[in-house]
Design a protein around this motif. Structure first.
Motif, mmCIF file in Angstrom:
data_model
loop_
_atom_site.group_PDB
_atom_site.id
_atom_site.type_symbol
_atom_site.label_atom_id
_atom_site.label_comp_id
_atom_site.label_asym_id
_atom_site.label_seq_id
_atom_site.Cartn_x
_atom_site.Cartn_y
_atom_site.Cartn_z
ATOM 1 N N THR A 227 13.998 22.459 8.833
ATOM 2 C CA THR A 227 12.598 23.155 9.224
ATOM 3 C C THR A 227 12.213 22.922 10.392
ATOM 4 O O THR A 227 10.758 23.587 10.605
ATOM 5 N N ALA A 228 11.750 22.270 11.460
ATOM 6 C CA ALA A 228 11.164 22.341 12.252
ATOM 7 C C ALA A 228 11.225 23.315 13.307
ATOM 8 O O ALA A 228 9.452 23.547 13.677
ATOM 9 N N LYS A 229 11.541 24.297 13.437
ATOM 10 C CA LYS A 229 11.793 25.718 14.130
ATOM 11 C C LYS A 229 10.895 26.659 12.901
ATOM 12 O O LYS A 229 10.748 28.000 13.246
ATOM 13 N N ARG B 265 6.296 15.334 2.002
ATOM 14 C CA ARG B 265 6.330 14.783 3.144
ATOM 15 C C ARG B 265 6.809 15.357 4.298
ATOM 16 O O ARG B 265 6.236 14.584 5.419
ATOM 17 N N LEU B 266 6.792 16.556 3.865
ATOM 18 C CA LEU B 266 7.052 18.166 5.439
ATOM 19 C C LEU B 266 5.750 18.283 5.601
ATOM 20 O O LEU B 266 5.159 19.186 6.182
ATOM 21 N N ASN B 267 4.944 17.469 4.920
ATOM 22 C CA ASN B 267 3.123 17.998 4.660
ATOM 23 C C ASN B 267 2.934 19.152 4.182
ATOM 24 O O ASN B 267 1.717 20.401 4.655
ATOM 25 N N GLU C 126 14.242 12.779 6.609
ATOM 26 C CA GLU C 126 14.726 12.789 7.551
ATOM 27 C C GLU C 126 15.260 13.928 8.338
ATOM 28 O O GLU C 126 15.254 14.850 9.091
ATOM 29 N N ASP C 127 16.005 14.411 7.759
ATOM 30 C CA ASP C 127 17.319 15.664 7.487
ATOM 31 C C ASP C 127 16.404 16.581 7.853
ATOM 32 O O ASP C 127 16.660 17.844 8.122
ATOM 33 N N ALA C 128 15.297 17.159 6.727
ATOM 34 C CA ALA C 128 14.987 18.373 6.549
ATOM 35 C C ALA C 128 13.826 18.679 7.781
ATOM 36 O O ALA C 128 13.761 19.503 7.721
ATOM 37 N N ALA D 86 0.562 -1.261 0.161
ATOM 38 C CA ALA D 86 -0.089 -0.016 0.450
ATOM 39 C C ALA D 86 0.839 1.766 -0.016
ATOM 40 O O ALA D 86 1.889 1.921 0.065
ATOM 41 N N ILE D 87 0.465 2.061 -0.726
ATOM 42 C CA ILE D 87 1.428 3.899 -0.400
ATOM 43 C C ILE D 87 0.698 5.000 0.445
ATOM 44 O O ILE D 87 -0.712 4.381 -0.033
ATOM 45 N N GLU D 88 1.249 5.253 0.688
ATOM 46 C CA GLU D 88 1.167 6.536 1.891
ATOM 47 C C GLU D 88 0.887 7.876 0.872
ATOM 48 O O GLU D 88 1.992 7.696 0.464
ATOM 49 N N THR D 89 -0.365 7.845 0.649
ATOM 50 C CA THR D 89 -0.470 9.156 -0.154
ATOM 51 C C THR D 89 -0.249 10.533 0.242
ATOM 52 O O THR D 89 -0.634 10.909 1.945
ATOM 53 N N PRO D 90 0.855 11.359 -0.360
ATOM 54 C CA PRO D 90 0.740 12.572 0.135
ATOM 55 C C PRO D 90 0.146 13.556 0.259
ATOM 56 O O PRO D 90 -1.442 13.091 -0.299
ATOM 57 N N PRO D 91 0.000 14.688 0.333
ATOM 58 C CA PRO D 91 -1.019 15.716 0.432
ATOM 59 C C PRO D 91 -1.201 16.225 -1.168
ATOM 60 O O PRO D 91 -0.539 15.548 -2.033
#
Length: 414
Positions: free
Chosen positions: A192-194, A249-251, A186-188, A90-95
Motif C-alpha cells: 500500500t506504500a504508493k 495497523r496501517l493507520n 509488514e507485507d501490506a 503494555a498494549i500498543e493502542t491502534p487508532p
C-alpha cells in the motif's frame, strides 16, 4: 454471516395466572462455575489462576397492586467476579475505530429487548448451561467480555480478541498467529506504500489480502480467523475482520457494516466489500444493499428496514458476527443452551446489533421447550427464571411459567 432471519416471534400465551398457583421448582440456592486459566501467563492479559462465579437464587415476583401477570423482578449484578488483571505487557493502542453514524436503536436488538447488562446475563447463562455438562466459556473469553462490559475493551487488541473468538486457547499458538499477523502487516505496508488517498489505500490493501493471505478463496461458513490464517480460506466475516486488523495497523480509519446475511468493512466515505475487493461510495449503500438482497432472493427480515437495511459497528462489534454465526450453528444442532450463551457473548461486544434480541428469544424458547420435552422440569424452571430476570418481555416469560405449571400438574396426576 448467516443469511436467514426469523420472520416469526415467540407465540405469547394470554391466559392470566399468579405465580402462587404454581409449584415451580427453584434452582439450587448457589451455583458455581469455575474457569481455570493456563498455568503460564506470559501473554498480554494475565488471567486469574482460578475464578469462581456465584449466582444467588432469583425468584420472579409478581405485583398484585397492578397486573398480576406483570413481573417486577430486578436483576442482581454478580458481585463475586474478580477484577481484570493488569496486562503483563503494555498494549500498543491502534487508532480509534471509525465511529458509526447516528443510528436509531433497533427494537429487535439486545439492548432494546433485554433489561440486564449483557455480561451479567452471560454469566447467569454460563452457570446454567454448565449444569448440563457444557464448558461454554474460556478464561480468556471471560476476561475479554468482562473488559468489554462497559462498552470498550481496554486490555485487548482486536487481533488478540479475534483469536480468542476463533478458539485459540493456547497462548503459544496465539503468539504464533500474532507473529503471522505481524508479517501480513509488514507485507501490506509495502503493498500500500504508493497509495495517495484513503480510498486508494483501501483498494490496495484488499487487493493484497485477496491475492496473498486469502488467496485460497471464499468458503461460505469460514468465519474463523485461525482457519483463515491456516488455510487462506475466508468468508465475509473473517475477511472483513482481517481487513480491519491490518487496516488499523496501517493507520487507517476502518470499521464494519452488517446487513442481512452479510458484513463488509468501511472507511470514511466508502464501503469495502472484502470478499470481492470492490470499494463503493457509502452514500450509495442503501441502493446497493437493496439490489444485492433482491439478487439473492432475500428480504430485509425482522431486524432491518428498507430505509436502513444495515447496522454500523466498530472493532469489537465486528466480532459479534463470529459469535452470532456460532450461535446459529448451535441452534441448528439443537444445542440451545450453547446458542443462548453465544448470542450473549455477541451482545457483550455489541448490544445494539439488530439481530440479537430476535435470536435470543428464539433460542430461549427452544431451550425451554427442549427441557420440557425431555422431562427436565427443574432445568426448564431455571431457563424460565433466567429469561424472566433478563428479558423485557413479561408476556413471553409468563407463557413459560404457565406451560411449566401445566407440565408439573400433568406429572403430579400420573
Amino acid at each position: 454471516m448467516r443469511s436467514k432471519s426469523f420472520h416469526t416471534r415467540l407465540l405469547l400465551a394470554s391466559i392470566g395466572f399468579t405465580l402462587a398457583s404454581l409449584a415451580v421448582a427453584a434452582p439450587p440456592s448457589t451455583i458455581t462455575y469455575t474457569v481455570v486459566a493456563p498455568a503460564q501467563t506470559t501473554y498480554t492479559v494475565v488471567s486469574p489462576a482460578a475464578a469462581t462465579y456465584t449466582v444467588a437464587e432469583q425468584s420472579p415476583v409478581f405485583s398484585s397492586a397492578t397486573n398480576s401477570n406483570s413481573p417486577t423482578t430486578s436483576y442482581t449484578p454478580i458481585s463475586t467476579v474478580p477484577p481484570i488483571a493488569a496486562p503483563a505487557v503494555a498494549i500498543e493502542t491502534p487508532p480509534a475505530t471509525f465511529a458509526p453514524s447516528n443510528e436509531p436503536l433497533a427494537p429487535t436488538s439486545y439492548m432494546a429487548s433485554y433489561r440486564a447488562n449483557a455480561f451479567q446475563a452471560l454469566m447467569q447463562a454460563v452457570n446454567l448451561d454448565s449444569q448440563a455438562g457444557q464448558q461454554p466459556l474460556t478464561a480468556d473469553e471471560l476476561n475479554l467480555f468482562r473488559d468489554a462490559a462497559d462498552g470498550r475493551a481496554e486490555h485487548w487488541t482486536m487481533a488478540e480478541a479475534v483469536l480468542v473468538a476463533s478458539g485459540v486457547t493456547d497462548r503459544g499458538d496465539r503468539q504464533r498467529y500474532m507473529a503471522q499477523l505481524d508479517q501480513i502487516t509488514e507485507d501490506a505496508k509495502v503493498a500500500t506504500a504508493k497509495a495517495k488517498t484513503p480510498q486508494g489505500k483501501a483498494k490496495s490493501l484488499i487487493r493484497f489480502l485477496l491475492k496473498g493471505p486469502m488467496n485460497a478463496g471464499y468458503v461460505s461458513d469460514q468465519f474463523n480467523m485461525r482457519e483463515l490464517l491456516d488455510t487462506s480460506h475466508f468468508n465475509c466475516v473473517s475477511s472483513a475482520v482481517l481487513f480491519m486488523i491490518v487496516g488499523h495497523r496501517l493507520n487507517m480509519e476502518v470499521a464494519a457494516v452488517q446487513r442481512p446475511g452479510h458484513i463488509f468493512a468501511r472507511i470514511p466515505g466508502f464501503d469495502v466489500e472484502t470478499t470481492s475487493g470492490g470499494v463503493y461510495p457509502s452514500e450509495n449503500r442503501v441502493e446497493r444493499i437493496t439490489k444485492q438482497l433482491a439478487k439473492e432472493n432475500e428480504d430485509f427480515g425482522d431486524a432491518y428496514t428498507a430505509d436502513r437495511p444495515y447496522h454500523e459497528t466498530g472493532d469489537f462489534g465486528a466480532l459479534t458476527s463470529m459469535y452470532y454465526d456460532t450461535g446459529v450453528d448451535d441452534a441448528k444442532a439443537k444445542n440451545y443452551g450453547n446458542a443462548v450463551v453465544n448470542y450473549l457473548k455477541a451482545a457483550c461486544l455489541d448490544a445494539t446489533n439488530p439481530n440479537l434480541g430476535i435470536r435470543l428469544d428464539h433460542a430461549f424458547s427452544n431451550w425451554f421447550n427442549a427441557c420440557l420435552k425431555n422431562h427436565q422440569v427443574s432445568q426448564a424452571a431455571s431457563v424460565a427464571q433466567l429469561y424472566s430476570q433478563i428479558s423485557s418481555n413479561p408476556l413471553a416469560a409468563n407463557s413459560m411459567f404457565q406451560r411449566l405449571g401445566a407440565s408439573q400438574r400433568q406429572f403430579a396426576s400420573r
